[in-house]
Design a protein around this motif. Sequence first.
Motif, PDB file in Angstrom:
ATOM      1  N   ILE A   1       0.840  -1.203   0.000  1.00 28.27           N
ATOM      2  CA  ILE A   1       0.000   0.000   0.000  1.00 28.27           C
ATOM      3  C   ILE A   1       0.877   1.256   0.000  1.00 28.27           C
ATOM      4  N   ALA A   2       1.918   1.263   0.831  1.00 29.87           N
ATOM      5  CA  ALA A   2       2.809   2.415   0.898  1.00 29.87           C
ATOM      6  C   ALA A   2       3.513   2.619  -0.433  1.00 29.87           C
ATOM      7  N   GLU A   3       3.904   1.502  -1.022  1.00 29.06           N
ATOM      8  CA  GLU A   3       4.604   1.607  -2.304  1.00 29.06           C
ATOM      9  C   GLU A   3       3.684   2.219  -3.364  1.00 29.06           C
ATOM     10  N   LYS A   4       2.411   1.775  -3.355  1.00 30.71           N
ATOM     11  CA  LYS A   4       1.466   2.318  -4.331  1.00 30.71           C
ATOM     12  C   LYS A   4       1.213   3.804  -4.065  1.00 30.71           C
ATOM     13  N   ILE A   5       1.091   4.156  -2.788  1.00 32.33           N
ATOM     14  CA  ILE A   5       0.856   5.566  -2.461  1.00 32.33           C
ATOM     15  C   ILE A   5       2.073   6.398  -2.854  1.00 32.33           C
ATOM     16  N   VAL A   6       3.257   5.893  -2.528  1.00 36.13           N
ATOM     17  CA  VAL A   6       4.477   6.646  -2.845  1.00 36.13           C
ATOM     18  C   VAL A   6       4.637   6.758  -4.354  1.00 36.13           C
ATOM     19  N   ARG A   7       4.346   5.747  -5.088  1.00 37.39           N
ATOM     20  CA  ARG A   7       4.448   5.823  -6.542  1.00 37.39           C
ATOM     21  C   ARG A   7       3.478   6.870  -7.092  1.00 37.39           C
ATOM     22  N   GLU A   8       2.276   6.845  -6.543  1.00 42.45           N
ATOM     23  CA  GLU A   8       1.295   7.812  -7.009  1.00 42.45           C
ATOM     24  C   GLU A   8       1.735   9.239  -6.674  1.00 42.45           C
ATOM     25  N   GLN A   9       2.284   9.417  -5.469  1.00 48.11           N
ATOM     26  CA  GLN A   9       2.688  10.761  -5.078  1.00 48.11           C
ATOM     27  C   GLN A   9       3.983  11.169  -5.796  1.00 48.11           C
TER      28      GLN A   9
END
Length: 164
Positions: A135-143
């Motif tokens: 989840i963090a990876e997806k959020i960080v990628r999006e940001q």
Amino acid sequence: MELVTPELGLSIWTAVAFIILLVILRVFAWKPILEAVNAREESISSALAAAEEAKKEMASLKASNEELLREANEERQKIITQAKALQDKMITEAKDKAKSEAEKIVADAKESITMEKAAAMTELKNHIASLSIEIAEKIVREQLSSSDKQKALAENLASEVTLN
């Protein structure tokens, strides 16, 4: 009337013959008859004494048999009591053994449950951690999808870090 009243000579000869007969009978017949009667009396009295002795012996044997029977009953009762005590002891030992084995099985089951619970918790934590990382990876990628956002984040992180 001659037949009814005997003469004197006939009476004397009859008396003499009777006395001779008595003497002969006394010498030859009475003595053996009296000895036979006395012997018979002695054998009857000895048989009565023997019967009395046998009766006493039978009474003694009966008392002895009753004593043996009483002792046998006491011994039987003692053996039954010992057998019951042994049975109770064996039952108690078996119950104690079964109880200790049941307690051991319960303790082993609790330990196994605790270990499986810890393993499940560890696996759950690992799974939650991997989900959190995804989840963090997806959020960080999006940001961080744009370069402006990446520069802003790098500057923000650099300002927070203090150099010693």
